[in-house]
Motif scaffolding. Sequence first.
Motif, PDB file in Angstrom:
ATOM      1  N   GLU A 549     -14.638 -12.454  -1.276  1.00 58.29           N
ATOM      2  CA  GLU A 549     -13.587 -12.121  -2.255  1.00 58.29           C
ATOM      3  C   GLU A 549     -12.303 -12.889  -1.975  1.00 58.29           C
ATOM      4  OE1 GLU A 549     -15.275  -9.823  -0.662  1.00 58.29           O
ATOM      5  OE2 GLU A 549     -16.049  -8.317  -2.049  1.00 58.29           O
ATOM      6  N   PHE A 580       3.775 -12.001  -7.042  1.00 59.91           N
ATOM      7  CA  PHE A 580       2.614 -11.186  -7.392  1.00 59.91           C
ATOM      8  C   PHE A 580       1.380 -11.653  -6.638  1.00 59.91           C
ATOM      9  CE2 PHE A 580      -0.389  -9.556 -10.686  1.00 59.91           C
ATOM     10  CZ  PHE A 580       0.038  -8.245 -10.640  1.00 59.91           C
ATOM     11  N   LEU A 581       1.187 -12.967  -6.621  1.00 59.53           N
ATOM     12  CA  LEU A 581       0.003 -13.501  -5.940  1.00 59.53           C
ATOM     13  C   LEU A 581       0.058 -13.229  -4.449  1.00 59.53           C
ATOM     14  CD1 LEU A 581      -0.625 -16.880  -7.738  1.00 59.53           C
ATOM     15  CD2 LEU A 581      -1.943 -14.811  -7.858  1.00 59.53           C
ATOM     16  N   ASN A 583       1.649 -10.826  -2.895  1.00 59.23           N
ATOM     17  CA  ASN A 583       1.400  -9.404  -2.654  1.00 59.23           C
ATOM     18  C   ASN A 583      -0.077  -9.090  -2.743  1.00 59.23           C
ATOM     19  OD1 ASN A 583       3.997  -8.741  -2.223  1.00 59.23           O
ATOM     20  ND2 ASN A 583       4.428  -8.186  -4.334  1.00 59.23           N
ATOM     21  N   THR A 584      -0.725  -9.646  -3.777  1.00 68.23           N
ATOM     22  CA  THR A 584      -2.150  -9.395  -3.928  1.00 68.23           C
ATOM     23  C   THR A 584      -2.913  -9.935  -2.730  1.00 68.23           C
ATOM     24  OG1 THR A 584      -1.787  -9.665  -6.274  1.00 68.23           O
ATOM     25  CG2 THR A 584      -4.041  -9.647  -5.539  1.00 68.23           C
ATOM     26  N   LEU A 587      -2.573  -7.499   0.074  1.00 68.47           N
ATOM     27  CA  LEU A 587      -3.421  -6.319  -0.120  1.00 68.47           C
ATOM     28  C   LEU A 587      -4.884  -6.663   0.132  1.00 68.47           C
ATOM     29  CD1 LEU A 587      -2.144  -4.254  -3.131  1.00 68.47           C
ATOM     30  CD2 LEU A 587      -1.929  -3.831  -0.709  1.00 68.47           C
ATOM     31  N   ARG A 595     -11.979  -3.002   6.121  1.00 65.65           N
ATOM     32  CA  ARG A 595     -13.443  -2.988   6.101  1.00 65.65           C
ATOM     33  C   ARG A 595     -14.003  -3.432   7.426  1.00 65.65           C
ATOM     34  NH1 ARG A 595     -15.779  -5.866   0.958  1.00 65.65           N
ATOM     35  NH2 ARG A 595     -15.654  -7.504   2.515  1.00 65.65           N
ATOM     36  N   TRP A 654       0.850  -4.840   5.819  1.00 66.91           N
ATOM     37  CA  TRP A 654       1.910  -3.994   5.247  1.00 66.91           C
ATOM     38  C   TRP A 654       3.265  -4.458   5.712  1.00 66.91           C
ATOM     39  CZ3 TRP A 654       0.238  -1.080   1.462  1.00 66.91           C
ATOM     40  CH2 TRP A 654      -1.135  -0.816   1.425  1.00 66.91           C
ATOM     41  N   LEU A 657       4.076  -7.332   3.578  1.00 69.57           N
ATOM     42  CA  LEU A 657       4.440  -6.849   2.241  1.00 69.57           C
ATOM     43  C   LEU A 657       5.876  -6.332   2.228  1.00 69.57           C
ATOM     44  CD1 LEU A 657       1.402  -4.862   0.869  1.00 69.57           C
ATOM     45  CD2 LEU A 657       2.604  -6.698  -0.239  1.00 69.57           C
ATOM     46  N   SER A 658       6.249  -5.576   3.250  1.00 67.77           N
ATOM     47  CA  SER A 658       7.616  -5.049   3.276  1.00 67.77           C
ATOM     48  C   SER A 658       8.624  -6.181   3.386  1.00 67.77           C
ATOM     49  CB  SER A 658       7.808  -4.095   4.445  1.00 67.77           C
ATOM     50  OG  SER A 658       6.655  -3.381   4.689  1.00 67.77           O
ATOM     51  N   ARG A 661       9.065  -7.637   0.035  1.00 72.88           N
ATOM     52  CA  ARG A 661       9.829  -6.782  -0.868  1.00 72.88           C
ATOM     53  C   ARG A 661      11.314  -6.877  -0.570  1.00 72.88           C
ATOM     54  NH1 ARG A 661      12.151  -5.008  -4.269  1.00 72.88           N
ATOM     55  NH2 ARG A 661      11.940  -3.083  -5.441  1.00 72.88           N
ATOM     56  N   ARG A 664      12.646 -10.132  -1.816  1.00 74.20           N
ATOM     57  CA  ARG A 664      12.688 -10.181  -3.262  1.00 74.20           C
ATOM     58  C   ARG A 664      13.985  -9.590  -3.782  1.00 74.20           C
ATOM     59  NH1 ARG A 664       9.061  -8.469  -7.946  1.00 74.20           N
ATOM     60  NH2 ARG A 664       7.222  -9.178  -6.896  1.00 74.20           N
TER      61      ARG A 664
ATOM     62  N   VAL B 112       6.123  -0.181  -5.417  1.00 76.15           N
ATOM     63  CA  VAL B 112       7.465  -0.599  -4.990  1.00 76.15           C
ATOM     64  C   VAL B 112       7.366  -1.903  -4.204  1.00 76.15           C
ATOM     65  CG1 VAL B 112       9.393  -0.011  -3.518  1.00 76.15           C
ATOM     66  CG2 VAL B 112       8.460   1.680  -5.058  1.00 76.15           C
ATOM     67  N   LEU B 113       6.327  -2.004  -3.366  1.00 73.00           N
ATOM     68  CA  LEU B 113       6.162  -3.248  -2.625  1.00 73.00           C
ATOM     69  C   LEU B 113       5.883  -4.405  -3.568  1.00 73.00           C
ATOM     70  CD1 LEU B 113       4.079  -2.169   0.461  1.00 73.00           C
ATOM     71  CD2 LEU B 113       6.448  -2.833   0.373  1.00 73.00           C
ATOM     72  N   TYR B 114       5.220  -4.118  -4.656  1.00 77.71           N
ATOM     73  CA  TYR B 114       4.946  -5.168  -5.637  1.00 77.71           C
ATOM     74  C   TYR B 114       6.181  -5.534  -6.430  1.00 77.71           C
ATOM     75  CZ  TYR B 114       0.051  -6.452  -5.850  1.00 77.71           C
ATOM     76  OH  TYR B 114      -1.165  -7.033  -5.612  1.00 77.71           O
ATOM     77  N   LEU B 152     -15.325   4.879   2.274  1.00 74.79           N
ATOM     78  CA  LEU B 152     -15.398   3.538   2.849  1.00 74.79           C
ATOM     79  C   LEU B 152     -16.784   2.951   2.642  1.00 74.79           C
ATOM     80  CD1 LEU B 152     -13.393   3.937   6.128  1.00 74.79           C
ATOM     81  CD2 LEU B 152     -12.897   2.376   4.262  1.00 74.79           C
ATOM     82  N   ARG B 157     -19.318  -3.497   0.827  1.00 71.39           N
ATOM     83  CA  ARG B 157     -20.365  -4.192   0.090  1.00 71.39           C
ATOM     84  C   ARG B 157     -21.728  -3.579   0.397  1.00 71.39           C
ATOM     85  NH1 ARG B 157     -20.169 -10.401   0.775  1.00 71.39           N
ATOM     86  NH2 ARG B 157     -18.282 -10.269  -0.449  1.00 71.39           N
ATOM     87  N   TRP B 180      -3.734  -4.660 -12.581  1.00 71.83           N
ATOM     88  CA  TRP B 180      -3.246  -5.937 -12.042  1.00 71.83           C
ATOM     89  C   TRP B 180      -2.943  -6.906 -13.162  1.00 71.83           C
ATOM     90  CZ3 TRP B 180      -4.875 -11.088 -11.314  1.00 71.83           C
ATOM     91  CH2 TRP B 180      -4.295 -11.746 -10.235  1.00 71.83           C
TER      92      TRP B 180
END
Lengths: 1014, 232
Positions: A549, A580-581, A583-584, A587, A595, A654, A657-658, A661, A664, B112-114, B152, B157, B180
């Motif tokens: 992915e 946006f990209l 941040n994605t 994530l 995982r 995270w 990410l912070s 933010r 930004r 908010v992070l976004y 989970l 997968r 999104w």
Amino acid sequence: MRLGSGTFAAGCVVIEVLGVALFLRGFFPAPVRSFSGPEHHAETPAPEPSAGATSNWTNRPPPLFSKVVIMLIDGLRDDFVFGSKGVKFMPYTTYLVEKGASHSFVAEAKPPTVTMPRIKALMTGSLPGFIDVVRNLNSPALLEDNVITQAWASGRRIIFYGDETWVKLFPRHFVEYDGTTSFFVSDYTEVDDNVTRHLDAVLKRGDWDVLVLHYLGLDHIGHVSGPHSPLIGRKLGEMDSILMRIHTSLLSQERETSPPSLLVLCGDHGMAERGGHGASSVEEVNTALLLISSAFERKPGDVRRPQHVQQTDVAATLAIGLGLPIPKHSVGCLLLPVVAERAMREQLRLLHLNAVQLCRLLQENVPSYEREPGFEQFQKSERLHANWVRLYLEDSHADVLLSLGSKVRRQYSDALRTLSLALSAQGAHYDVYSMLVGAVVVLEVLALLLLSVPQALGATAELDVPLSSPVSCLLFYLTLLLLGAVHVIVCTSAESSCYFCSLAWPAVATVLALASALLCAVASALTRTLVGGELLRRNPAHSGPRWPELDLLLLLGTLGHAASLGSSSFVEEEHQTWYFLVNTLCLALGHDICRRCFPGDDGDRAEWLAGAAPTRPDKSPRHDVLDLDQRRKGRSSLDALRGPEKWMVLASPWLVLSCCRLLRSLNHTGVQWAHRPDLGHWLASSHHKAELSVLAALCLLAIFMLAHRRCSPVSRVAMALGLLGVYCYRAATGHLLLPWQRESKGISKGIVEARFVYVFVLGLLFMGTKDLLKSRVIAADHTHQPTGLRDLHGGLVLLAALLVRPHNLPVLLCSLLVQAVMTRFVWRPLRHSAAEVTAMHYWFGQAFFYFQGNSNNIATVDISAGFVGLNTYMEVPAMFLTAFSTYAGPVLWASHLVNFLSSDTRSGTAPRGPWRPDKAAPAFASRARTGAPRPPFEETICPEDLQRPFRGSRHICVGLTRTAAAAGRSRFLRVSAGFTAADEPPGPAPHPPRQDSQNSRESALPFPLVPHRF
Amino acid sequence: MSAGPFQIATQEYTMKNTDIKRLLYTHLLCIFSIILSIFIPSFFLDNFSVLETHLTWLCICSVFVTAVNLVLYLVVKPNTSTKRSSSHKVTRFLKCCIYFLMSCFLFHVIFVLYGAPLIELVLETFLFAVILSTFTTVPCLCLLGPNVKAWLRVFSRNGVTSIWENSLQITTISSFVGTWLGAFPIPLDWERPWQVWPISCTLGATFGYVAGLVISPLWIYWNRKQLTYKTN
């Protein structure tokens, strides 16, 4: 001819730059300008032409008007004055237009219809070129020849009230001024009252020659509520009353002895139906232009319709009206009705002056100016004019003079119009041929790069550039011949000038030869890839590998961003796309880490790791081996991390990410939300100097700790002193406070402090380069290379810390922090491939470009960085410093990428090359085809890292040869024998793969390095 | 190993077909509930429209969808292997509520992070988080219970063990993807009413959820031959 991939890439970059330069030269034509020196005032005006007899009128014609009032209303489109709105809301102006002593025009503005370029066009008469932006970086003042400067130089007293853009453009020219800022768009009364309040006093005093008023309110109303708002009518009424006041006052002060005064009412640009402006729709382009003077008498019944003219004509008309030389770069022509009341001789003289100026401009910009129709017309009318002057001096009959004179005048006005058109076209035309050639070169290089990626990244890091084989030679000569023919045809038939045609023959021949050689190379690479692909397709082992992915996200994100640039709305808000990209991406990384850290139960985990379909009940021995291997590796990568380390890995996305933010909200950029208050403005305001000082000090400290963790003591000391110098520099320039210095003493330019920092920057860069060169010269010595790269990176960080504005230091700090966190806790433990890491660096670099407060608007470039440590404006260092401070984010990320990759390959922990097995296959195929001798014995790695992209597939590549690594030159490994577990039919049916037991036994060895015999 | 597996396979096959049918009906009911949430309130409330009174619609929609999910869970009982005593049901329910709230807050933090405003428009952002949790967390809670390990497993997968979990995976992922994609038009200068902060995202989430509901039975039906699940 075999080339190393480094040489190949360097060559490609050089050719690419060449192509882009050629393209840009065609896309941005050089602006129309005159190359003669600035000593314009001493120049004598062109004498009146005369055939035989010497004219007695050689000095400049006298001014037509004693006083000029320019009333510029922002956004005054033509129908506000001449349409129904004008009739309804501007009764006095309508009366003047219809019956009064006035001339009305519809002046057409050229895009971009924005205030500043329009003011320039009104005052200089030239068309703004794109290059102007770069040339005027050092000062916002208008350096071009223009009416205001001419008037100021000739001793006129100029007074200005209105938009402060004028004050910036003409900083020393006004004896009195009051600039209003157009920052608060929602204010449309104050902004105009601030102009009007001076009016009575100024009109009464009358001690000025030129009065400029710039009213912003109408444009503000347009922005807020559009051109059909009821507020527009009220504002137009207010403007009408102001016009009446000015006009009556001017009329009352006129005397018989002096020439009359002139009142100019004009708009700088129009207003689109939605209220904005900037583009080239009819509503935005057409502006009203009204010239009012008692000189323009008219008989009753004389209906004058508004003529369509160019906005650039105003400059020439004003210059002539004030008795000044016409601005040198003006492409406008004199508005003939303005001089229509004067004597015939004077009219012809003025027209001649204008035509001479335009012709000079044409001569300097068009090489083949003799062939231009405008030039021929000018010569003809000049001859006629000379004859007329001779007749005049010989006291011919008045009727003859009048009829002949009006003929000459017609000739002149035709010539002027043709010349003006030719010059405007010169500025606005794209040089399509040069653009095409540049684009072709760029695209060819791109195709060649794409096609040779698998080969260049392969084992030997070398690739064939087949320039010498006979077939490609034939193709090469044919293409060269064809291109040459096309070149000759295009250049002989082109009517306008073309940069590529004007080049010397050897240069043209080189470029053409390059283009055809590249074409040959692309063609041969293409055939090779196709043949290789054919071989692969015959090999049923090659079923589509399943993409993880993360790779999919990186690929789709990059492509999607490229596609989004097709829309101007996305370009304006490009920073949002990148945020946006990124941040994605964070994530997705967090998901990936989760995982890996918490696999379900053990059975699931095995399947997950192996990537095998869950239906297969019994696994092939090979798969078991690999599962084992994978699991072992998985354990070693993530399970080896215990306790806090593991939690840091989990928390790092995270944290990133912070950081993003926070950054930004530091700088709002773009178009729509740029005016919102943000942290950066808050910090930069003079009330919060103490907070900014504390923040900057903390940031510099943290930068020191982050930037130089594993460096030599010498460079650590250099870094520390350099960062201290940065703080002192900012304190000297008055941005920051020093704790021991309560009173703010005089602000200096901080030259000494900045040069102190430069010394350390250069020292670090020098040390880094020296270490790098050392490791190059002594091929076996790899210890110096990473330290050298680290020093280089440190030098760049120090330079960036010096150049960025102090409130942007957190951006620098966060960039270092994110780099450190990602390296330590994400890229290393998760073993991302080099391609993934490169793509992520690219994304982060772009995002940090915008975090700095940059945007795609040229106005956000921080020019002050170009003056750090320099006494005067020096073009080359200033350009370099400005460019570096603008692109500090991407540059630092790129340098970190180099650092990361070099240290990664050196430590050899996870040298997963940037290739995929399926991509590397063509190289293998071609080698198989050419029958290159295989080395009899190769070290083989059972490549656990290579399986990740192959998780769903059952076909495992076997060998990863290390011959290249043994050679010690390249760090790239190679997939040598791609796919052995070949012919299995797809499907859930269990099928023991054809397998030699030796292989599996070998792979089951705990140590992955096993000998493998082909 | 000659006849046995075949018989089992046919049994599985027919079971799967009925399961797919049940899945389709439940999904149609969910879609119906969303459509109802658009039309029913206008009978009771003045000036109700999805765009103008967006927050009201958000609340109503999330209540409807939650209710339908709960009812379907109680009626259809897809998770046949739950064998818990009634005393645990209360704690289980409370746990579910806490999980739901936690997911709301988590989504809020992510928004908010976004780049969602931190101080202004808190209610809007939170209701957006609520509706996204409704589309994703509530079905998970209904189907899997407050059991992080199971979650989970399902979202790693090849971890699904039934049609229901497969459809859960598809609807959840499509809701996220819809959200999104819904964020893209926000910064553009089209000046449409649906470009205001949470609206385009909530609409995106809704469309994504509906699309997931439609696609998942079809996809499962299409791939029913390839899909085989481990029995647990």
